[in-house]
Design a protein around this motif. Structure first.
Motif, PDB file in Angstrom:
ATOM      1  N   THR A  49       0.830  -1.209   0.000  1.00  0.00           N
ATOM      2  CA  THR A  49       0.000   0.000   0.000  1.00  0.00           C
ATOM      3  C   THR A  49       0.866   1.261   0.000  1.00  0.00           C
ATOM      4  O   THR A  49       0.496   2.266  -0.596  1.00  0.00           O
ATOM      5  CB  THR A  49      -0.993   0.029   1.182  1.00  0.00           C
ATOM      6  OG1 THR A  49      -0.291  -0.113   2.398  1.00  0.00           O
ATOM      7  CG2 THR A  49      -2.057  -1.034   1.038  1.00  0.00           C
ATOM      8  N   PHE A  50       2.048   1.192   0.638  1.00  0.00           N
ATOM      9  CA  PHE A  50       2.927   2.360   0.621  1.00  0.00           C
ATOM     10  C   PHE A  50       3.390   2.655  -0.809  1.00  0.00           C
ATOM     11  O   PHE A  50       3.503   3.812  -1.207  1.00  0.00           O
ATOM     12  CB  PHE A  50       4.120   2.185   1.565  1.00  0.00           C
ATOM     13  CG  PHE A  50       4.829   3.469   1.848  1.00  0.00           C
ATOM     14  CD1 PHE A  50       4.244   4.447   2.636  1.00  0.00           C
ATOM     15  CD2 PHE A  50       6.085   3.711   1.327  1.00  0.00           C
ATOM     16  CE1 PHE A  50       4.889   5.648   2.891  1.00  0.00           C
ATOM     17  CE2 PHE A  50       6.742   4.906   1.578  1.00  0.00           C
ATOM     18  CZ  PHE A  50       6.145   5.874   2.368  1.00  0.00           C
ATOM     19  N   LYS A  76      -7.258  -1.247   2.796  1.00  0.00           N
ATOM     20  CA  LYS A  76      -5.946  -1.064   3.422  1.00  0.00           C
ATOM     21  C   LYS A  76      -5.322   0.258   2.989  1.00  0.00           C
ATOM     22  O   LYS A  76      -4.738   0.979   3.799  1.00  0.00           O
ATOM     23  CB  LYS A  76      -5.004  -2.213   3.050  1.00  0.00           C
ATOM     24  CG  LYS A  76      -5.342  -3.524   3.695  1.00  0.00           C
ATOM     25  CD  LYS A  76      -4.373  -4.593   3.205  1.00  0.00           C
ATOM     26  CE  LYS A  76      -4.754  -5.967   3.676  1.00  0.00           C
ATOM     27  NZ  LYS A  76      -3.843  -6.999   3.149  1.00  0.00           N
ATOM     28  N   LEU A  77      -5.454   0.559   1.704  1.00  0.00           N
ATOM     29  CA  LEU A  77      -4.901   1.802   1.170  1.00  0.00           C
ATOM     30  C   LEU A  77      -5.567   3.010   1.826  1.00  0.00           C
ATOM     31  O   LEU A  77      -4.895   3.981   2.196  1.00  0.00           O
ATOM     32  CB  LEU A  77      -5.067   1.846  -0.351  1.00  0.00           C
ATOM     33  CG  LEU A  77      -4.570   3.095  -1.065  1.00  0.00           C
ATOM     34  CD1 LEU A  77      -3.089   3.350  -0.786  1.00  0.00           C
ATOM     35  CD2 LEU A  77      -4.823   2.964  -2.567  1.00  0.00           C
ATOM     36  N   LYS A  78      -6.868   2.935   1.994  1.00  0.00           N
ATOM     37  CA  LYS A  78      -7.584   4.034   2.644  1.00  0.00           C
ATOM     38  C   LYS A  78      -7.133   4.192   4.097  1.00  0.00           C
ATOM     39  O   LYS A  78      -6.889   5.310   4.561  1.00  0.00           O
ATOM     40  CB  LYS A  78      -9.092   3.799   2.581  1.00  0.00           C
ATOM     41  CG  LYS A  78      -9.904   4.926   3.181  1.00  0.00           C
ATOM     42  CD  LYS A  78     -11.390   4.648   3.090  1.00  0.00           C
ATOM     43  CE  LYS A  78     -12.160   5.657   3.905  1.00  0.00           C
ATOM     44  NZ  LYS A  78     -13.569   5.316   4.010  1.00  0.00           N
ATOM     45  N   ALA A  82      -5.184   7.429   5.553  1.00  0.00           N
ATOM     46  CA  ALA A  82      -5.689   8.196   6.702  1.00  0.00           C
ATOM     47  C   ALA A  82      -4.609   8.299   7.777  1.00  0.00           C
ATOM     48  O   ALA A  82      -4.412   9.373   8.362  1.00  0.00           O
ATOM     49  CB  ALA A  82      -6.948   7.533   7.252  1.00  0.00           C
ATOM     50  N   TYR A  83      -3.891   7.211   8.034  1.00  0.00           N
ATOM     51  CA  TYR A  83      -2.819   7.217   9.029  1.00  0.00           C
ATOM     52  C   TYR A  83      -1.752   8.264   8.685  1.00  0.00           C
ATOM     53  O   TYR A  83      -1.269   8.990   9.553  1.00  0.00           O
ATOM     54  CB  TYR A  83      -2.177   5.827   9.120  1.00  0.00           C
ATOM     55  CG  TYR A  83      -0.961   5.796  10.005  1.00  0.00           C
ATOM     56  CD1 TYR A  83      -1.091   5.790  11.389  1.00  0.00           C
ATOM     57  CD2 TYR A  83       0.321   5.797   9.449  1.00  0.00           C
ATOM     58  CE1 TYR A  83       0.038   5.778  12.217  1.00  0.00           C
ATOM     59  CE2 TYR A  83       1.444   5.778  10.264  1.00  0.00           C
ATOM     60  CZ  TYR A  83       1.299   5.781  11.638  1.00  0.00           C
ATOM     61  OH  TYR A  83       2.408   5.775  12.448  1.00  0.00           O
ATOM     62  N   ASP A  92     -10.428  10.738  -2.385  1.00  0.00           N
ATOM     63  CA  ASP A  92     -10.479  10.086  -3.702  1.00  0.00           C
ATOM     64  C   ASP A  92     -10.911   8.631  -3.578  1.00  0.00           C
ATOM     65  O   ASP A  92     -11.696   8.131  -4.383  1.00  0.00           O
ATOM     66  CB  ASP A  92      -9.118  10.162  -4.397  1.00  0.00           C
ATOM     67  CG  ASP A  92      -8.753  11.558  -4.869  1.00  0.00           C
ATOM     68  OD1 ASP A  92      -9.636  12.444  -4.853  1.00  0.00           O
ATOM     69  OD2 ASP A  92      -7.580  11.763  -5.229  1.00  0.00           O
ATOM     70  N   LEU A  93     -10.404   7.950  -2.555  1.00  0.00           N
ATOM     71  CA  LEU A  93     -10.770   6.548  -2.348  1.00  0.00           C
ATOM     72  C   LEU A  93     -12.226   6.405  -1.929  1.00  0.00           C
ATOM     73  O   LEU A  93     -12.907   5.463  -2.344  1.00  0.00           O
ATOM     74  CB  LEU A  93      -9.843   5.904  -1.314  1.00  0.00           C
ATOM     75  CG  LEU A  93      -8.403   5.714  -1.783  1.00  0.00           C
ATOM     76  CD1 LEU A  93      -7.488   5.386  -0.620  1.00  0.00           C
ATOM     77  CD2 LEU A  93      -8.315   4.655  -2.870  1.00  0.00           C
TER      78      LEU A  93
END
Length: 140
Positions: A49-50, A76-78, A82-83, A92-93
């Motif tokens: 995801t990074f 996971k990407l969202k 957020a983190y 966008d997500l």
């Protein structure tokens, strides 16, 4: 342990000014940026995801290819976005998730159509003419 190594430009990491990434790599920041044994900055994050986050930042905040990702990866990407305080990416997500939900609902609605509805859509204005022709043949 294992892990992935990325070598993004500082400008990439600092694309979104309000983000944690910006603050981590800002020379005036009071954040303590951890490093590994070789002195490289260390960010404890899911490498897959990074990589997507870096791609988004490299493209100037454009989300490319996300429609091909699984719902799990998007979630996971969202969460990771957020983190890291990447509010634009989170938005966008969320918009993408809403579009996908709408598309799923439309697909479900389409699959519920009856054969009569499909015949009506396909034949449309020709249906009456076809009935007349059919009745001629049946009467013969």
């Amino acid at each position: 342990g294992g892990g992935l190594f990325f070598t993004p430009r500082g400008a990439t990491l600092q694309f979104q000014r309000e983000s944690m990434l910006y603050k981590l790599f800002d020379i005036t920041s009071q954040f303590d940026l951890p490093s590994d044994s070789t002195g490289r900055p260390f960010i404890d994050s899911d490498g897959d995801t990074f990589a997507l986050i870096l791609d988004y930042l490299r493209r100037g905040g454009r989300l490319v290819g996300a429609t091909l990702l699984s719902e799990d990866t998007l979630a996971k990407l969202k969460a990771d976005s957020a983190y890291f305080g990447l509010t634009n990416l989170v938005e966008d997500l969320e918009a993408l998730a809403e579009e996908q939900k709408k598309s799923r609902q439309e697909a479900e609605e389409t699959s519920r159509r009856t054969a009569k509805e499909y015949r009506s859509i396909i034949l449309g204005p020709f249906e009456e003419d076809l009935r007349k022709e059919y009745s001629k043949w049946v009467a013969w």
